[in-house]
Design a protein around this motif. Structure first.
Motif, mmCIF file in Angstrom:
data_model
loop_
_atom_site.group_PDB
_atom_site.id
_atom_site.type_symbol
_atom_site.label_atom_id
_atom_site.label_comp_id
_atom_site.label_asym_id
_atom_site.label_seq_id
_atom_site.Cartn_x
_atom_site.Cartn_y
_atom_site.Cartn_z
ATOM 1 N N ALA A 42 27.044 -6.032 21.525
ATOM 2 C CA ALA A 42 26.579 -7.291 22.324
ATOM 3 C C ALA A 42 26.906 -7.555 23.707
ATOM 4 O O ALA A 42 26.375 -7.812 24.348
ATOM 5 C CB ALA A 42 26.711 -8.385 21.403
ATOM 6 N N LEU A 43 28.414 -7.137 23.735
ATOM 7 C CA LEU A 43 28.926 -7.730 25.115
ATOM 8 C C LEU A 43 28.512 -6.552 26.061
ATOM 9 O O LEU A 43 28.172 -6.814 27.351
ATOM 10 C CB LEU A 43 30.636 -7.544 25.191
ATOM 11 C CG LEU A 43 31.237 -8.467 24.317
ATOM 12 C CD1 LEU A 43 32.638 -8.238 24.163
ATOM 13 C CD2 LEU A 43 31.072 -9.892 25.269
ATOM 14 N N ALA A 44 28.366 -5.318 25.566
ATOM 15 C CA ALA A 44 27.529 -4.370 26.594
ATOM 16 C C ALA A 44 26.226 -4.152 27.096
ATOM 17 O O ALA A 44 25.960 -4.115 27.948
ATOM 18 C CB ALA A 44 27.867 -2.920 25.972
ATOM 19 N N THR A 45 25.327 -4.496 25.928
ATOM 20 C CA THR A 45 24.027 -4.550 25.974
ATOM 21 C C THR A 45 23.297 -5.934 26.158
ATOM 22 O O THR A 45 22.091 -6.052 26.620
ATOM 23 C CB THR A 45 23.526 -4.019 24.786
ATOM 24 O OG1 THR A 45 23.359 -4.761 23.777
ATOM 25 C CG2 THR A 45 23.977 -2.423 24.655
ATOM 26 N N GLY A 46 23.899 -6.872 26.015
ATOM 27 C CA GLY A 46 23.264 -8.239 25.964
ATOM 28 C C GLY A 46 22.477 -8.557 24.671
ATOM 29 O O GLY A 46 21.780 -9.417 24.860
ATOM 30 N N ARG A 47 22.258 -7.709 23.807
ATOM 31 C CA ARG A 47 21.884 -8.048 22.410
ATOM 32 C C ARG A 47 22.378 -7.788 21.353
ATOM 33 O O ARG A 47 23.400 -6.764 21.375
ATOM 34 C CB ARG A 47 20.383 -7.428 22.350
ATOM 35 C CG ARG A 47 20.335 -5.995 22.231
ATOM 36 C CD ARG A 47 19.120 -5.083 22.088
ATOM 37 N NE ARG A 47 19.210 -3.660 21.824
ATOM 38 C CZ ARG A 47 19.360 -2.947 20.538
ATOM 39 N NH1 ARG A 47 19.592 -3.871 19.633
ATOM 40 N NH2 ARG A 47 19.439 -1.851 20.473
ATOM 41 N N ALA A 48 22.119 -8.109 20.103
ATOM 42 C CA ALA A 48 22.710 -7.848 18.795
ATOM 43 C C ALA A 48 22.249 -6.526 18.463
ATOM 44 O O ALA A 48 21.233 -6.089 18.464
ATOM 45 C CB ALA A 48 22.467 -8.759 17.715
ATOM 46 N N ASP A 109 21.869 4.486 27.599
ATOM 47 C CA ASP A 109 21.133 4.058 28.536
ATOM 48 C C ASP A 109 20.843 2.676 28.761
ATOM 49 O O ASP A 109 20.895 1.992 29.921
ATOM 50 C CB ASP A 109 19.790 4.840 28.435
ATOM 51 C CG ASP A 109 18.688 4.790 29.488
ATOM 52 O OD1 ASP A 109 19.171 4.883 30.681
ATOM 53 O OD2 ASP A 109 17.651 4.237 29.276
ATOM 54 N N GLU A 110 20.738 1.984 27.614
ATOM 55 C CA GLU A 110 20.205 0.486 27.762
ATOM 56 C C GLU A 110 21.559 -0.454 28.247
ATOM 57 O O GLU A 110 21.267 -1.149 28.784
ATOM 58 C CB GLU A 110 20.304 -0.056 26.240
ATOM 59 C CG GLU A 110 20.030 -1.210 25.752
ATOM 60 C CD GLU A 110 19.796 -1.715 24.527
ATOM 61 O OE1 GLU A 110 19.536 -2.900 24.224
ATOM 62 O OE2 GLU A 110 19.930 -0.937 23.705
ATOM 63 N N THR A 111 22.566 0.174 28.176
ATOM 64 C CA THR A 111 23.933 -0.477 28.637
ATOM 65 C C THR A 111 23.763 -0.147 30.224
ATOM 66 O O THR A 111 24.118 -1.105 31.130
ATOM 67 C CB THR A 111 25.212 0.089 28.252
ATOM 68 O OG1 THR A 111 25.235 -0.284 26.753
ATOM 69 C CG2 THR A 111 26.357 -0.480 28.931
ATOM 70 N N ILE A 112 23.543 1.143 30.662
ATOM 71 C CA ILE A 112 23.736 1.432 32.005
ATOM 72 C C ILE A 112 22.380 1.036 33.046
ATOM 73 O O ILE A 112 22.850 0.301 34.084
ATOM 74 C CB ILE A 112 23.721 3.138 32.114
ATOM 75 C CG1 ILE A 112 24.842 3.483 31.540
ATOM 76 C CG2 ILE A 112 23.395 3.645 33.569
ATOM 77 C CD1 ILE A 112 24.825 5.070 31.318
ATOM 78 N N THR A 113 21.397 0.962 32.285
ATOM 79 C CA THR A 113 20.133 0.324 33.218
ATOM 80 C C THR A 113 19.992 -0.920 32.822
ATOM 81 O O THR A 113 18.971 -1.658 33.317
ATOM 82 C CB THR A 113 18.911 1.407 32.745
ATOM 83 O OG1 THR A 113 18.601 1.469 31.511
ATOM 84 C CG2 THR A 113 19.233 2.579 33.344
ATOM 85 N N LYS A 114 20.069 -1.513 31.640
ATOM 86 C CA LYS A 114 19.667 -2.944 31.127
ATOM 87 C C LYS A 114 18.235 -2.990 30.953
ATOM 88 O O LYS A 114 17.704 -3.943 31.079
ATOM 89 C CB LYS A 114 20.366 -3.810 31.899
ATOM 90 C CG LYS A 114 21.768 -4.090 31.887
ATOM 91 C CD LYS A 114 22.376 -4.574 30.635
ATOM 92 C CE LYS A 114 23.980 -4.811 30.849
ATOM 93 N NZ LYS A 114 24.592 -4.840 29.565
ATOM 94 N N GLY A 115 17.698 -1.766 30.558
ATOM 95 C CA GLY A 115 16.287 -1.576 30.614
ATOM 96 C C GLY A 115 15.799 -1.607 29.322
ATOM 97 O O GLY A 115 16.151 -1.502 28.276
#
Length: 115
Positions: A42-48, A109-115
């Motif tokens: 969650a800290l890295a990706t912004g989601r559970a 990829d989700e962490t790096i691009t937040k996409g």
């Protein structure tokens, strides 16, 4: 690009960031692996994380525990990467295993691009 992947996986600052994420997850995520993995994700990706995410992270953690439990010197070397000291109150092999998983999370990829 391949060069980006090599940098993100091996650059000392990224390994050190993974270690600090692992330390925070181990301290603030409770005593169970699932809570710690949920917090780091969650800290890295912004989601559970969903159940599939947790399953992959849990199996990776188990594999890393096996590797570092059988090679404490490798754990020590891995945790010495970067300038900041490791938290001496945390188990060396547990921190190395969680650091490896945190490195995986930070390289999603989700962490790096937040996409």
């Amino acid at each position: 690009t391949p060069l980006q992947a090599l940098t993100l996986l091996n650059d000392p600052i990224f390994v050190e960031a993974a270690r600090k994420l692992a330390e925070r997850a181990m301290k603030e995520g409770g005593s169970a692996d699932a809570g710690r993995l949920r917090l780091a994700f969650a800290l890295a990706t912004g989601r559970a994380p969903d159940e599939g995410d947790l399953q992959i992270l849990s199996s990776t953690l188990a594999r890393m525990r096996g590797i570092y439990a059988n090679n404490e010197q490798a754990a020590r070397e891995f945790l010495s990467i970067g300038d900041a000291a490791s938290d001496a109150l945390l188990s060396l092999t547990e921190l190395a295993a969680f650091t490896a998983v945190a490195n995986v999370i930070l390289n999603l990829d989700e962490t790096i691009t937040k996409g």
